[in-house]
Design a protein around this motif. Structure first.
Motif, PDB file in Angstrom:
ATOM      1  N   UNK A  71       0.832  -1.210   0.000  1.00 30.33           N
ATOM      2  CA  UNK A  71       0.000   0.000   0.000  1.00 30.33           C
ATOM      3  C   UNK A  71       0.862   1.255   0.000  1.00 30.33           C
ATOM      4  N   UNK A  72       0.514   2.181  -0.869  1.00 34.43           N
ATOM      5  CA  UNK A  72       1.122   3.502  -0.942  1.00 34.43           C
ATOM      6  C   UNK A  72       0.090   4.430  -0.316  1.00 34.43           C
ATOM      7  N   UNK A  73       0.420   5.032   0.831  1.00 37.05           N
ATOM      8  CA  UNK A  73      -0.600   5.684   1.658  1.00 37.05           C
ATOM      9  C   UNK A  73      -0.495   7.210   1.727  1.00 37.05           C
ATOM     10  N   UNK A  74      -1.565   7.820   2.227  1.00 37.15           N
ATOM     11  CA  UNK A  74      -1.622   9.270   2.413  1.00 37.15           C
ATOM     12  C   UNK A  74      -0.815   9.746   3.609  1.00 37.15           C
ATOM     13  N   UNK A  75      -0.507   8.872   4.529  1.00 35.98           N
ATOM     14  CA  UNK A  75       0.241   9.241   5.724  1.00 35.98           C
ATOM     15  C   UNK A  75       1.026   8.063   6.259  1.00 35.98           C
ATOM     16  N   UNK A  77       1.093   5.678   8.483  1.00 36.18           N
ATOM     17  CA  UNK A  77       0.473   4.674   9.361  1.00 36.18           C
ATOM     18  C   UNK A  77      -0.599   3.934   8.564  1.00 36.18           C
ATOM     19  N   UNK A  78      -0.943   2.732   9.013  1.00 37.28           N
ATOM     20  CA  UNK A  78      -1.970   1.964   8.306  1.00 37.28           C
ATOM     21  C   UNK A  78      -3.365   2.585   8.458  1.00 37.28           C
ATOM     22  N   UNK A  79      -3.515   3.521   9.366  1.00 36.71           N
ATOM     23  CA  UNK A  79      -4.805   4.194   9.535  1.00 36.71           C
ATOM     24  C   UNK A  79      -5.077   5.210   8.412  1.00 36.71           C
ATOM     25  N   UNK A  80      -4.044   5.589   7.643  1.00 39.37           N
ATOM     26  CA  UNK A  80      -4.229   6.503   6.520  1.00 39.37           C
ATOM     27  C   UNK A  80      -4.722   5.729   5.297  1.00 39.37           C
ATOM     28  N   UNK A  81      -5.511   6.377   4.477  1.00 38.97           N
ATOM     29  CA  UNK A  81      -6.068   5.745   3.274  1.00 38.97           C
ATOM     30  C   UNK A  81      -4.971   5.363   2.287  1.00 38.97           C
ATOM     31  N   UNK A  82      -5.199   4.269   1.596  1.00 32.22           N
ATOM     32  CA  UNK A  82      -4.276   3.817   0.557  1.00 32.22           C
ATOM     33  C   UNK A  82      -4.540   4.604  -0.723  1.00 32.22           C
TER      34      UNK A  82
END
Length: 127
Positions: A71-75, A77-82
């Motif tokens: 996953x390439x995320x918005x922030x 941590x895994x709590x950020x959207x992918x």
């Protein structure tokens, strides 16, 4: 010549001029939609060059993704959207990080994903 006026108009505008202006505006809007340029703006150089406030460490290196569907995320941590998934062989330029998360720009993606985002360090090759 016919003129079209409204109560809020300070001057009368000849009707053919308004019709021509409307046709030109409509043609430009249609062309931008057909060419895929409607609503597209280029990011500013400073926005892309400046690391986000979440970064605590600066880096400057390129690396390859080593996991299927990373996953390439918005922030950071895994709590950020992918933003999407990356796959082995996809390349990322890392500019900063926080903990075990890196922030960077996608240089090459088999799914044509582009842009800036966060990836966990253990998703990269030899890191």
């Amino acid at each position: 010549m016919n003129t079209l006026t409204h109560d809020h108009d300070s001057q009368a505008v000849p009707f053919p001029v308004r019709r021509t202006t409307r046709r030109i505006t409509t043609a430009v809007a249609a062309a931008s939609i057909l060419l895929g340029t409607a609503g597209v703006t280029a990011p500013t150089a400073t926005a892309a060059a400046r690391p986000p406030a979440k970064c605590t460490t600066s880096y400057d290196f390129e690396n390859w993704v080593d996991m299927n569907g990373a996953n390439f995320r918005q922030g950071p941590a895994t709590s950020y959207a992918s933003l999407g998934s990356l796959y082995p062989g996809d390349r990322v330029k890392i500019t900063c990080g926080r903990g075990n998360w890196f922030y960077g720009k996608i240089l090459q993606s088999r799914t044509h994903l582009t842009g800036w985002g966060w990836i966990r360090s253990d998703m990269l090759l030899n890191y």
